[in-house]
Design an enzyme around this catalytic site. Structure first.
Site, PDB file in Angstrom:
ATOM      1  N   HIS A 175       0.811  -1.221   0.000  1.00  0.00           N
ATOM      2  CA  HIS A 175       0.000   0.000   0.000  1.00  0.00           C
ATOM      3  C   HIS A 175       0.847   1.275   0.000  1.00  0.00           C
ATOM      4  CE1 HIS A 175      -2.843  -2.761   2.519  1.00  0.00           C
ATOM      5  NE2 HIS A 175      -2.918  -3.047   1.226  1.00  0.00           N
TER       6      HIS A 175
HETATM    7  C1  FAD Z   1       0.031  -7.525  -4.644  1.00  0.00           C
HETATM    8  C2  FAD Z   1      -0.860  -6.382  -4.225  1.00  0.00           C
HETATM    9  C3  FAD Z   1      -1.880  -6.614  -3.302  1.00  0.00           C
HETATM   10  C4  FAD Z   1      -2.710  -5.541  -2.906  1.00  0.00           C
HETATM   11  N1  FAD Z   1      -3.798  -5.816  -2.113  1.00  0.00           N
HETATM   12  C5  FAD Z   1      -4.723  -4.836  -1.909  1.00  0.00           C
HETATM   13  C6  FAD Z   1      -5.968  -5.136  -1.299  1.00  0.00           C
HETATM   14  O1  FAD Z   1      -6.295  -6.279  -0.978  1.00  0.00           O
HETATM   15  N2  FAD Z   1      -6.831  -4.112  -1.097  1.00  0.00           N
HETATM   16  C7  FAD Z   1      -6.532  -2.826  -1.446  1.00  0.00           C
HETATM   17  O2  FAD Z   1      -7.333  -1.927  -1.180  1.00  0.00           O
HETATM   18  N3  FAD Z   1      -5.356  -2.527  -2.039  1.00  0.00           N
HETATM   19  C8  FAD Z   1      -4.475  -3.503  -2.318  1.00  0.00           C
HETATM   20  N4  FAD Z   1      -3.336  -3.217  -3.009  1.00  0.00           N
HETATM   21  C9  FAD Z   1      -3.053  -1.803  -3.344  1.00  0.00           C
HETATM   22  C10 FAD Z   1      -3.907  -1.257  -4.497  1.00  0.00           C
HETATM   23  O3  FAD Z   1      -3.986  -2.179  -5.550  1.00  0.00           O
HETATM   24  C11 FAD Z   1      -3.265   0.048  -5.001  1.00  0.00           C
HETATM   25  O4  FAD Z   1      -3.126   0.943  -3.912  1.00  0.00           O
HETATM   26  C12 FAD Z   1      -4.095   0.738  -6.075  1.00  0.00           C
HETATM   27  O5  FAD Z   1      -4.383  -0.147  -7.131  1.00  0.00           O
HETATM   28  C13 FAD Z   1      -3.308   1.948  -6.586  1.00  0.00           C
HETATM   29  O6  FAD Z   1      -4.012   2.560  -7.617  1.00  0.00           O
HETATM   30  P1  FAD Z   1      -3.309   3.656  -8.517  1.00  0.00           P
HETATM   31  O7  FAD Z   1      -4.324   4.091  -9.496  1.00  0.00           O
HETATM   32  O8  FAD Z   1      -2.675   4.668  -7.645  1.00  0.00           O
HETATM   33  O9  FAD Z   1      -2.103   2.908  -9.254  1.00  0.00           O
HETATM   34  P2  FAD Z   1      -2.113   1.629 -10.205  1.00  0.00           P
HETATM   35  O10 FAD Z   1      -3.384   0.858 -10.064  1.00  0.00           O
HETATM   36  O11 FAD Z   1      -0.845   0.899  -9.916  1.00  0.00           O
HETATM   37  O12 FAD Z   1      -2.112   2.235 -11.684  1.00  0.00           O
HETATM   38  C14 FAD Z   1      -1.026   2.894 -12.265  1.00  0.00           C
HETATM   39  C15 FAD Z   1      -1.073   2.615 -13.758  1.00  0.00           C
HETATM   40  O13 FAD Z   1      -0.184   3.495 -14.418  1.00  0.00           O
HETATM   41  C16 FAD Z   1       0.519   2.781 -15.419  1.00  0.00           C
HETATM   42  N5  FAD Z   1       1.794   3.463 -15.669  1.00  0.00           N
HETATM   43  C17 FAD Z   1       2.798   3.685 -14.771  1.00  0.00           C
HETATM   44  N6  FAD Z   1       3.827   4.317 -15.359  1.00  0.00           N
HETATM   45  C18 FAD Z   1       3.474   4.516 -16.666  1.00  0.00           C
HETATM   46  C19 FAD Z   1       4.122   5.108 -17.774  1.00  0.00           C
HETATM   47  N7  FAD Z   1       5.350   5.651 -17.658  1.00  0.00           N
HETATM   48  N8  FAD Z   1       3.486   5.124 -18.974  1.00  0.00           N
HETATM   49  C20 FAD Z   1       2.227   4.600 -19.095  1.00  0.00           C
HETATM   50  N9  FAD Z   1       1.574   4.008 -18.061  1.00  0.00           N
HETATM   51  C21 FAD Z   1       2.179   3.968 -16.859  1.00  0.00           C
HETATM   52  C22 FAD Z   1       0.711   1.415 -14.798  1.00  0.00           C
HETATM   53  O14 FAD Z   1       1.038   0.423 -15.752  1.00  0.00           O
HETATM   54  C23 FAD Z   1      -0.631   1.200 -14.111  1.00  0.00           C
HETATM   55  O15 FAD Z   1      -1.577   0.580 -14.939  1.00  0.00           O
HETATM   56  C24 FAD Z   1      -2.474  -4.234  -3.420  1.00  0.00           C
HETATM   57  C25 FAD Z   1      -1.460  -4.015  -4.351  1.00  0.00           C
HETATM   58  C26 FAD Z   1      -0.666  -5.075  -4.765  1.00  0.00           C
HETATM   59  C27 FAD Z   1       0.394  -4.818  -5.806  1.00  0.00           C
END
Ligand code: FAD
Length: 507
Positions: free
Chosen positions: A448
């Site tokens: 997280h």
């Molecule tokens: C193994 C694991 C288990 C987890 N378990 C839980 C859980 O049970 N419950 C919960 O609430 N949270 C959980 N989390 C955390 C949760 O998934 C994340 O906090 C949340 O998905 C973050 O969302 P975000 O939109 O900030 O980033 P992300 O969902 O990571 O999205 C970022 C996106 O940007 C893209 N990107 C990055 N850099 C570039 C670039 N240079 N060019 C183009 N695209 C790019 C990436 O490919 C990705 O698709 C877990 C995470 C992981 C990895």
């Protein structure tokens, strides 16, 4: 050059919500760029497979630098590189957090970020299997399952064990009190994972004003006269520029600050160290990095075979208020998680599945703060990630308190029929110094990370990057102070709130 009204970078949890909600306005052209592809691995949809997804082609597979607080170990940090982002890898637990968790958000960004102000977004986002109420919605895009019969018998007895040591029994930990024993609410429908892209983006893809570009890597931002006006990308091996009136970074806690820094927005010394010229001084970019740790774990030898989970192995996060807590009564400081598998770090031998189970334990509100920075000017340069795990006395004390509570639950009467004795930390590991030594080797990320484009110093209350026109960050990186629980529900609420604001900045 391809131009949009709005360019959203990253089709993860936040980006899926932002692109879907903004494109409800047919007059707005929305481009969504994602480094990864559309999911094709069938294991992604299977809730039981989530622990085995990291390391596959759709994982960015980040790694921290060695951590003095965890016995010099480096930690794998999986992050989704795929449409759906980390919501395609995550463990599907849906926990909003404690209402108090949002007070620092409101202090940093204004009253619109309090729990009460976010509640409509939490409700709007969900299709809760328990039905609609003042606290829940049942008509939103994201399925939230309150499990019933599927809950593992071991997990039922673990929740009873929690009650036997004084934890309240909660039916629903997203509707008020968080401290107590409750089954996890899960983003699962008909036995399959529902990623945020499944919920929000896929149904919106037929809209003529929404363009999803996959396998597109964003290098940095194009800026003119203090305004962000485009992104330099590679598509099919060819470099090009996408232009837009507004750019919304949804690349996540690791990639959003890296993108800003590669674009020359950050601390001048940090940028210089990475070979990047500073174009806009914003020293807090990449700082305030923090994360939940879990200890893996308090492991028990099972007296009888433990059947596999019908859900996602870890079916109850139990939030507790320890004796060492300085938090308000009712607000947790530690968390336990009953996993029907043996879970250990690389520092320990793993028992056979079915022969052992684990009570993981962790700190809900870590005070350790680290940072991350680019390893060089190119998107290909490996970032330097330092979460500074367990670098405060308070975190070490709370981590110990969480292990003591895990053991109290593990030894309580309702679990006696399951246990044939503790494997880890093992008999004799009782003194603070021994518990600390064990925990340093047993600590692993709860996945997280937040805080690197923090609400307050980096983005203002409209999530606009301070000092740059037309540029916003909307993802986990803006969280100034972590919620008690896993953060995906909060990330979705942030994105819903920002995209749905009637006074949302258009420029
Ligand atoms: C193994 C694991 C288990 C987890 N378990 C839980 C859980 O049970 N419950 C919960 O609430 N949270 C959980 N989390 C955390 C949760 O998934 C994340 O906090 C949340 O998905 C973050 O969302 P975000 O939109 O900030 O980033 P992300 O969902 O990571 O999205 C970022 C996106 O940007 C893209 N990107 C990055 N850099 C570039 C670039 N240079 N060019 C183009 N695209 C790019 C990436 O490919 C990705 O698709 C877990 C995470 C992981 C990895």
């Amino acid at each position: 050059m391809t131009g949009f009204d709005v360019l959203v970078i990253g089709a993860g949890s936040a980006g899926s919500v932002v692109a879907a909600r903004l494109s409800e306005d047919p007059g707005l052209s929305v481009g969504l760029v994602e480094a990864g592809a559309v999911p094709s691995d069938p294991d992604i949809a299977s809730p039981q497979q989530w622990p085995f997804l990291p390391g596959r082609a759709f994982d960015w597979a980040y790694r921290t630098i060695p951590q003095p607080g965890t016995a010099g170990r480096s930690h794998d940090w999986p992050r989704g590189r795929i449409v759906g982002g980390s919501s395609c890898l995550h463990a599907m637990a849906h926990v909003r957090g404690h209402p108090d968790d949002f007070e620092p958000w409101a202090a940093a960004g204004g009253p619109g970020w309090s729990y009460q102000a976010l509640l409509p977004a939490f409700r709007r986002s969900e299709r809760f299997s328990g039905g609609a109420s003042a606290m829940h919605g049942d008509a939103g895009p994201l399925d939230v399952l309150l499990p019933g019969d599927e809950i593992h018998p071991l997990v039922r007895d673990y929740m009873d064990a929690g009650v036997s040591i004084g934890a309240p029994r909660l039916g629903d930990h997203n509707a008020g009190p968080l401290t107590g024993a409750a089954p996890n609410q899960l983003t699962i429908r008909d036995g399959r994972r529902v990623s945020v892209a499944d919920a929000y983006l896929v149904p919106a893809l037929g809209r003529p004003n929404l363009t999803l570009l996959t396998d597109v890597l964003v290098h940095d931002l194009v800026m003119q006269a203090g305004r962000a006006c485009g992104a330099r990308i590679t598509r099919g091996g060819v470099q090009e520029i996408l232009t837009a009136d507004r750019i919304v970074l949804c690349a996540g806690t690791v990639a959003s600050p890296l993108l800003l820094m590669r674009s020359g927005i950050g601390d001048p010394d940090t940028l210089r160290g990475a070979g990047i010229a500073c174009r806009h001084e914003l020293p807090e970019v990449g700082r305030n990095l923090h994360d939940h740790l879990l200890a893996a774990g308090n492991v028990y030898r099972a007296r009888r075979p433990v059947a596999p989970s019908r859900l996602q192995h870890s079916e109850s996060l139990m939030y507790l208020h320890s004796d060492d807590s300085s938090r308000a009564e009712g607000s947790p400081d530690v968390v336990l998680a009953c996993v029907v598998l043996p879970v250990v770090t690389e520092a320990f031998a793993r028992p056979e599945a079915g022969s052992a189970y684990t009570i993981m334990c962790g700190v809900t509100h870590p005070t350790s703060r680290g940072s991350l920075r680019p390893g060089g000017p190119s998107v290909a340069d490996v970032p330097i990630i330092d979460p500074a795990y367990l670098s405060t006395d308070q975190d070490r004390r709370s981590f110990r308190a969480s292990l003591r509570l895990a053991r109290a639950v593990g030894r309580a009467a309702p679990l006696r029929d399951w246990s044939d004795g503790e494997i880890l930390p093992g008999p004799g590991v009782e003194a603070d110094v021994d518990l600390d030594a064990f925990l340093a080797r047993a600590a692993m990320t709860h996945h997280h990370p937040v805080g690197t484009c923090s609400l307050g110093p980096v983005v203002d209350g409209d999530l606009r990057v301070r000092g740059i026109d037309g540029l916003f960050v909307v993802d986990a990186s803006v969280i100034p102070s972590i919620t008690a629980g896993p953060v995906n529900a909060a990330v979705v609420a942030i994105a819903e709130t920002w995209a749905g604001a009637t006074d949302q900045p258009r420029q």
